[in-house]
Design a protein around this motif. Structure first.
Motif, PDB file in Angstrom:
ATOM      1  N   PRO A 227     -17.001  -1.396   5.606  1.00 18.49           N
ATOM      2  CA  PRO A 227     -17.199  -1.439   7.060  1.00 18.49           C
ATOM      3  C   PRO A 227     -18.675  -1.421   7.461  1.00 18.49           C
ATOM      4  O   PRO A 227     -19.083  -2.136   8.386  1.00 18.49           O
ATOM      5  N   HIS A 228     -19.524  -0.651   6.750  1.00 13.53           N
ATOM      6  CA  HIS A 228     -20.937  -0.592   7.171  1.00 13.53           C
ATOM      7  C   HIS A 228     -21.650  -1.921   6.907  1.00 13.53           C
ATOM      8  O   HIS A 228     -22.591  -2.278   7.614  1.00 13.53           O
ATOM      9  N   LEU A 229     -21.184  -2.678   5.911  1.00 17.85           N
ATOM     10  CA  LEU A 229     -21.794  -3.994   5.665  1.00 17.85           C
ATOM     11  C   LEU A 229     -21.348  -4.999   6.728  1.00 17.85           C
ATOM     12  O   LEU A 229     -22.113  -5.885   7.123  1.00 17.85           O
ATOM     13  N   VAL A 230     -20.115  -4.851   7.189  1.00 19.00           N
ATOM     14  CA  VAL A 230     -19.640  -5.697   8.300  1.00 19.00           C
ATOM     15  C   VAL A 230     -20.497  -5.418   9.544  1.00 19.00           C
ATOM     16  O   VAL A 230     -20.975  -6.345  10.210  1.00 19.00           O
ATOM     17  N   ALA A 231     -20.756  -4.121   9.797  1.00 19.79           N
ATOM     18  CA  ALA A 231     -21.565  -3.746  10.970  1.00 19.79           C
ATOM     19  C   ALA A 231     -22.983  -4.307  10.845  1.00 19.79           C
ATOM     20  O   ALA A 231     -23.542  -4.831  11.818  1.00 19.79           O
ATOM     21  N   ALA A 232     -23.558  -4.226   9.641  1.00 22.23           N
ATOM     22  CA  ALA A 232     -24.931  -4.717   9.445  1.00 22.23           C
ATOM     23  C   ALA A 232     -24.995  -6.232   9.598  1.00 22.23           C
ATOM     24  O   ALA A 232     -25.934  -6.776  10.188  1.00 22.23           O
ATOM     25  N   PHE A 233     -23.981  -6.913   9.085  1.00 24.18           N
ATOM     26  CA  PHE A 233     -23.945  -8.378   9.196  1.00 24.18           C
ATOM     27  C   PHE A 233     -23.869  -8.773  10.665  1.00 24.18           C
ATOM     28  O   PHE A 233     -24.576  -9.661  11.130  1.00 24.18           O
ATOM     29  N   ARG A 234     -23.021  -8.069  11.400  1.00 25.53           N
ATOM     30  CA  ARG A 234     -22.868  -8.355  12.827  1.00 25.53           C
ATOM     31  C   ARG A 234     -24.162  -8.091  13.596  1.00 25.53           C
ATOM     32  O   ARG A 234     -24.533  -8.846  14.500  1.00 25.53           O
ATOM     33  N   ALA A 235     -24.849  -7.012  13.207  1.00 28.72           N
ATOM     34  CA  ALA A 235     -26.096  -6.676  13.886  1.00 28.72           C
ATOM     35  C   ALA A 235     -27.106  -7.821  13.708  1.00 28.72           C
ATOM     36  O   ALA A 235     -27.817  -8.192  14.649  1.00 28.72           O
ATOM     37  N   GLU A 236     -27.142  -8.392  12.510  1.00 37.63           N
ATOM     38  CA  GLU A 236     -28.065  -9.500  12.270  1.00 37.63           C
ATOM     39  C   GLU A 236     -27.628 -10.744  13.054  1.00 37.63           C
ATOM     40  O   GLU A 236     -28.460 -11.483  13.584  1.00 37.63           O
ATOM     41  N   MET A 237     -26.310 -10.966  13.138  1.00 38.35           N
ATOM     42  CA  MET A 237     -25.831 -12.094  13.962  1.00 38.35           C
ATOM     43  C   MET A 237     -26.282 -11.922  15.402  1.00 38.35           C
ATOM     44  O   MET A 237     -26.754 -12.868  16.051  1.00 38.35           O
ATOM     45  N   ASP A 238     -26.141 -10.706  15.918  1.00 42.32           N
ATOM     46  CA  ASP A 238     -26.512 -10.439  17.312  1.00 42.32           C
ATOM     47  C   ASP A 238     -28.015 -10.623  17.505  1.00 42.32           C
ATOM     48  O   ASP A 238     -28.459 -11.160  18.517  1.00 42.32           O
ATOM     49  N   ARG A 239     -28.785 -10.184  16.506  1.00 36.28           N
ATOM     50  CA  ARG A 239     -30.257 -10.328  16.601  1.00 36.28           C
ATOM     51  C   ARG A 239     -30.631 -11.817  16.655  1.00 36.28           C
ATOM     52  O   ARG A 239     -31.433 -12.236  17.474  1.00 36.28           O
ATOM     53  N   GLN A 240     -29.986 -12.592  15.806  1.00 42.76           N
ATOM     54  CA  GLN A 240     -30.277 -14.028  15.783  1.00 42.76           C
ATOM     55  C   GLN A 240     -29.862 -14.686  17.094  1.00 42.76           C
ATOM     56  O   GLN A 240     -30.567 -15.548  17.618  1.00 42.76           O
ATOM     57  N   ALA A 241     -28.712 -14.262  17.610  1.00 41.07           N
ATOM     58  CA  ALA A 241     -28.220 -14.850  18.872  1.00 41.07           C
ATOM     59  C   ALA A 241     -29.182 -14.560  20.008  1.00 41.07           C
ATOM     60  O   ALA A 241     -29.486 -15.436  20.830  1.00 41.07           O
ATOM     61  N   GLN A 242     -29.708 -13.326  20.009  1.00 36.29           N
ATOM     62  CA  GLN A 242     -30.637 -12.930  21.068  1.00 36.29           C
ATOM     63  C   GLN A 242     -31.936 -13.726  20.964  1.00 36.29           C
ATOM     64  O   GLN A 242     -32.440 -14.234  21.969  1.00 36.29           O
ATOM     65  N   GLU A 243     -32.457 -13.858  19.754  1.00 35.90           N
ATOM     66  CA  GLU A 243     -33.705 -14.608  19.562  1.00 35.90           C
ATOM     67  C   GLU A 243     -33.511 -16.069  19.957  1.00 35.90           C
ATOM     68  O   GLU A 243     -34.379 -16.679  20.568  1.00 35.90           O
ATOM     69  N   HIS A 244     -32.349 -16.597  19.600  1.00 38.57           N
ATOM     70  CA  HIS A 244     -32.061 -17.998  19.924  1.00 38.57           C
ATOM     71  C   HIS A 244     -31.996 -18.168  21.439  1.00 38.57           C
ATOM     72  O   HIS A 244     -32.547 -19.120  21.995  1.00 38.57           O
ATOM     73  N   ALA A 245     -31.357 -17.192  22.116  1.00 44.44           N
ATOM     74  CA  ALA A 245     -31.179 -17.286  23.574  1.00 44.44           C
ATOM     75  C   ALA A 245     -32.521 -17.265  24.298  1.00 44.44           C
ATOM     76  O   ALA A 245     -32.715 -17.979  25.277  1.00 44.44           O
ATOM     77  N   VAL A 246     -33.464 -16.463  23.804  1.00 41.93           N
ATOM     78  CA  VAL A 246     -34.750 -16.378  24.506  1.00 41.93           C
ATOM     79  C   VAL A 246     -35.781 -17.348  23.929  1.00 41.93           C
ATOM     80  O   VAL A 246     -36.938 -17.380  24.355  1.00 41.93           O
ATOM     81  N   GLY A 247     -35.370 -18.110  22.916  1.00 42.63           N
ATOM     82  CA  GLY A 247     -36.251 -19.146  22.380  1.00 42.63           C
ATOM     83  C   GLY A 247     -37.345 -18.640  21.466  1.00 42.63           C
ATOM     84  O   GLY A 247     -38.306 -19.343  21.181  1.00 42.63           O
ATOM     85  N   VAL A 248     -37.188 -17.389  20.952  1.00 42.60           N
ATOM     86  CA  VAL A 248     -38.182 -16.872  20.004  1.00 42.60           C
ATOM     87  C   VAL A 248     -37.840 -17.439  18.625  1.00 42.60           C
ATOM     88  O   VAL A 248     -36.687 -17.329  18.196  1.00 42.60           O
ATOM     89  N   PRO A 249     -38.776 -18.044  17.928  1.00 41.36           N
ATOM     90  CA  PRO A 249     -38.440 -18.564  16.613  1.00 41.36           C
ATOM     91  C   PRO A 249     -38.008 -17.429  15.680  1.00 41.36           C
ATOM     92  O   PRO A 249     -38.699 -16.408  15.604  1.00 41.36           O
ATOM     93  N   ALA A 250     -36.848 -17.578  15.027  1.00 46.05           N
ATOM     94  CA  ALA A 250     -36.362 -16.533  14.126  1.00 46.05           C
ATOM     95  C   ALA A 250     -37.202 -16.501  12.867  1.00 46.05           C
ATOM     96  O   ALA A 250     -37.807 -17.490  12.482  1.00 46.05           O
ATOM     97  N   VAL A 251     -37.252 -15.332  12.246  1.00 44.31           N
ATOM     98  CA  VAL A 251     -38.076 -15.164  11.033  1.00 44.31           C
ATOM     99  C   VAL A 251     -37.507 -15.990   9.894  1.00 44.31           C
ATOM    100  O   VAL A 251     -38.234 -16.609   9.129  1.00 44.31           O
ATOM    101  N   ASN A 252     -36.175 -16.000   9.766  1.00 44.85           N
ATOM    102  CA  ASN A 252     -35.556 -16.692   8.621  1.00 44.85           C
ATOM    103  C   ASN A 252     -35.439 -18.193   8.863  1.00 44.85           C
ATOM    104  O   ASN A 252     -35.085 -18.616   9.904  1.00 44.85           O
TER     105      ASN A 252
END
Ligand SMILES: O=C[C@H](O)COP(=O)(O)O
Length: 252
Positions: A227-252
């Protein structure tokens, strides 16, 4: 928003998914020891349907299927009768788009006659060249012409190679574009890691499917879903979605 599909191999792992239910969108029942999209037993689908929160759709893989439309249609009906509302078919034995369309038309009819609101997913393989099945970029058209709801790619051979090793991000972007052009969802999987989430988000993937990345030690066979790996994966998805929404180039 990108949906997260997680693939437990049985009831025990589905219960672990249920513990992380707020972090995932779809629980995808499969039997990894029967193949990349190995089909599990009807009673396992039913038990998992009962075990996970009612608002989480249950998906079921129908197998890495042969070019046998009648056989596959019956299997797909079995999955939907057992409580799955996403029915995923791996077009393993289809060597031409026409064969894929024939199989998927039969599946769509079998599934939708029973449950019109169920979603049918036509899945090809990013490493199709290794197994001799239909080309990945043919899958969106197979989905569209058969009336399936989504086009998907996974990897057939789970040897550590990943989706992007076989179908680079620009070609995956074309896959997504083709699926969207015909009004289908685009789902991508294949030993996807957190590092792949930047490109997957930027190309507009609708559903990301994972197992290995949320298993202990990243091991989809020996490891169990955590479960904690599912939570971490989701957190990264959310981070990427947020960066994409505001147009900040993602690190990866
Ligand atoms: O549908 C998604 C698959 O279960 C992906 O599994 P994987 O991440 O271990 O390749």
């Amino acid at each position: 928003m990108v949906l997260l599909l997680i693939s437990p191999d049985g009831v025990e792992e589905a219960l672990d998914c249920a513990k992380a239910a707020e972090h995932l969108d779809i629980v995808d029942v499969k039997k990894p020891d029967e193949g990349s999209l190995g089909a599990n037993f009807p009673w396992v689908i039913r038990e998992i349907r009962d075990a996970v929160p009612a608002d989480k759709p249950v998906s079921a893989t129908v197998g890495d299927v042969p070019y046998k439309p009648g056989t596959v249609a019956q299997a797909a009906l079995g999955a939907v009768v057992s409580g799955a509302t996403y029915i995923k078919v791996g077009l393993y034995g289809c060597t031409t788009p026409e064969q894929g369309i024939e199989v998927m038309r039969a599946v769509v009819r079998a599934v939708k006659d029973h449950r019109p609101d169920a979603l049918v997913v036509a899945s090809g393989y990013a490493d199709a060249h290794r197994i001799g099945c239909v080309n990945p970029l043919a899958v969106p058209d197979i989905a569209a012409r058969s009336g399936a709801d989504a086009a998907m790619l996974d990897t057939a051979i789970k040897d550590g190679t990943r989706l992007f090793d076989h179908v680079p991000p620009d070609v995956c972007a074309e896959f997504v574009r083709l699926a969207h052009a015909s009004g289908r969802l685009a789902a991508l999987a294949g030993s996807v890691k957190q590092a792949d989430l930047g490109p997957l988000t930027r190309i507009g993937t609708d559903i990301v499917g994972v197992r290995g990345a949320v298993c202990e030690g990243g091991d989809r066979n020996a490891g169990r879903i955590q479960p904690h790996l599912v939570a971490a994966f989701r957190a990264e998805m959310d981070r990427q979605a947020q960066e994409h929404a505001v147009g900040v180039p993602a690190v990866n």
